[in-house]
Design a protein around this motif. Structure first.
Motif, PDB file in Angstrom:
ATOM      1  N   PRO A 102      -1.319 -60.547 -48.831  1.00 48.49           N
ATOM      2  CA  PRO A 102       0.090 -60.828 -48.523  1.00 48.49           C
ATOM      3  C   PRO A 102       1.039 -60.539 -49.685  1.00 48.49           C
ATOM      4  CG  PRO A 102      -1.288 -62.618 -47.747  1.00 48.49           C
ATOM      5  CD  PRO A 102      -2.177 -61.696 -48.520  1.00 48.49           C
ATOM      6  N   GLU A 103       0.615 -60.827 -50.912  1.00 47.77           N
ATOM      7  CA  GLU A 103       1.472 -60.565 -52.068  1.00 47.77           C
ATOM      8  C   GLU A 103       1.758 -59.074 -52.217  1.00 47.77           C
ATOM      9  OE1 GLU A 103      -1.365 -62.321 -52.232  1.00 47.77           O
ATOM     10  OE2 GLU A 103      -0.648 -64.362 -52.579  1.00 47.77           O
ATOM     11  N   ALA A 107      -0.073 -58.636 -43.134  1.00 45.24           N
ATOM     12  CA  ALA A 107      -0.793 -58.050 -44.270  1.00 45.24           C
ATOM     13  C   ALA A 107      -2.249 -57.772 -43.895  1.00 45.24           C
ATOM     14  CB  ALA A 107      -0.721 -58.979 -45.474  1.00 45.24           C
ATOM     15  N   LYS A 108      -2.858 -58.680 -43.141  1.00 37.12           N
ATOM     16  CA  LYS A 108      -4.234 -58.451 -42.679  1.00 37.12           C
ATOM     17  C   LYS A 108      -4.307 -57.230 -41.780  1.00 37.12           C
ATOM     18  CE  LYS A 108      -6.518 -62.919 -42.849  1.00 37.12           C
ATOM     19  NZ  LYS A 108      -7.106 -64.017 -42.070  1.00 37.12           N
ATOM     20  N   SER A 158      10.422 -68.078 -52.019  1.00 40.76           N
ATOM     21  CA  SER A 158      10.242 -69.249 -51.159  1.00 40.76           C
ATOM     22  C   SER A 158      10.232 -68.806 -49.703  1.00 40.76           C
ATOM     23  CB  SER A 158      11.377 -70.249 -51.376  1.00 40.76           C
ATOM     24  OG  SER A 158      11.354 -70.727 -52.683  1.00 40.76           O
ATOM     25  N   LEU A 159       9.163 -69.147 -49.016  1.00 44.26           N
ATOM     26  CA  LEU A 159       9.035 -68.841 -47.595  1.00 44.26           C
ATOM     27  C   LEU A 159       8.616 -70.108 -46.861  1.00 44.26           C
ATOM     28  CD1 LEU A 159       7.005 -65.498 -47.795  1.00 44.26           C
ATOM     29  CD2 LEU A 159       9.449 -65.734 -47.387  1.00 44.26           C
ATOM     30  N   ARG A 184       5.163 -67.541 -43.922  1.00 40.90           N
ATOM     31  CA  ARG A 184       3.924 -67.214 -44.638  1.00 40.90           C
ATOM     32  C   ARG A 184       2.811 -66.850 -43.667  1.00 40.90           C
ATOM     33  NH1 ARG A 184       5.156 -71.899 -47.932  1.00 40.90           N
ATOM     34  NH2 ARG A 184       3.494 -72.995 -46.857  1.00 40.90           N
ATOM     35  N   MET A 185       2.755 -67.517 -42.521  1.00 39.17           N
ATOM     36  CA  MET A 185       1.735 -67.186 -41.518  1.00 39.17           C
ATOM     37  C   MET A 185       1.953 -65.774 -40.973  1.00 39.17           C
ATOM     38  SD  MET A 185       1.246 -70.889 -39.550  1.00 39.17           S
ATOM     39  CE  MET A 185       1.366 -70.102 -38.006  1.00 39.17           C
ATOM     40  N   ILE A 186       3.202 -65.435 -40.692  1.00 40.98           N
ATOM     41  CA  ILE A 186       3.519 -64.094 -40.195  1.00 40.98           C
ATOM     42  C   ILE A 186       3.192 -63.054 -41.265  1.00 40.98           C
ATOM     43  CG2 ILE A 186       5.407 -62.573 -39.477  1.00 40.98           C
ATOM     44  CD1 ILE A 186       6.733 -65.089 -38.231  1.00 40.98           C
TER      45      ILE A 186
END
Length: 159
Positions: A121-122, A114-115, A101-102, A107-109
């Motif tokens: 992201p996973e 990740a990009k 849970s985020l 999640r945006m960060i």
């Protein structure tokens, strides 16, 4: 008086042909599908639940235990084969999925970082978690944010 009781005991003419209602179990109701006319015993909800639990990385035995309706684990594996999903060999290495849970901001960060690395992201989160778990870096990574006792005493968790 006896004649009135006898008349009440006899069914009226309009309800004689009506079949009695039976309680239907919606979870595993039988439906007939044309043109083969075979009985479909699983609802879409049950198939969806099996698909969801499969996506979580659960084994067929775990899924059958959760369903608890008499479904066999071989049936679940046959369904996986029908769906074209890869089936792990028994006793082989399996990867389980752990939901995390985020918040929206986290999640945006995560997506942004990740990009920057060029991965999903996973996968970014999986790499961080696997390294922290393997090297026992809980105290170093959290730095007392969740456990103030660990940051002040600089205790190391020994498992």
């Amino acid at each position: 008086m006896a004649a009135a009781d006898a008349q009440r005991a006899q069914p009226s003419g309009d309800n004689e042909d009506r079949p009695k209602r039976t309680k239907v179990n919606r979870r595993s109701s039988e439906r007939y599908r044309a043109p083969q006319l075979f009985a479909e015993k699983w609802t879409n909800a049950k198939a969806g639940l099996i698909g969801f639990m499969t996506g979580q990385g659960r084994t067929s035995t775990d899924i059958v235990e959760h369903l608890n309706d008499g479904t066999d684990s071989a049936t679940v594996r046959a369904l996986w084969k029908k769906w074209g999903l890869p089936i792990d060999k028994t006793g082989g290495r399996r990867r389980g999925h752990v939901p995390v849970s985020l918040t929206v901001q986290q999640r945006m960060i995560l997506t942004k970082r990740a990009k920057g690395v060029g991965i999903q992201p996973e996968e970014y989160l999986r790499r961080i978690a696997s390294c922290a778990i393997e090297d026992d870096l809980y105290a170093a990574v959290t730095d007392g944010k969740f456990d103030p006792k660990l940051s002040t005493a600089r205790e190391v968790l020994v498992l």
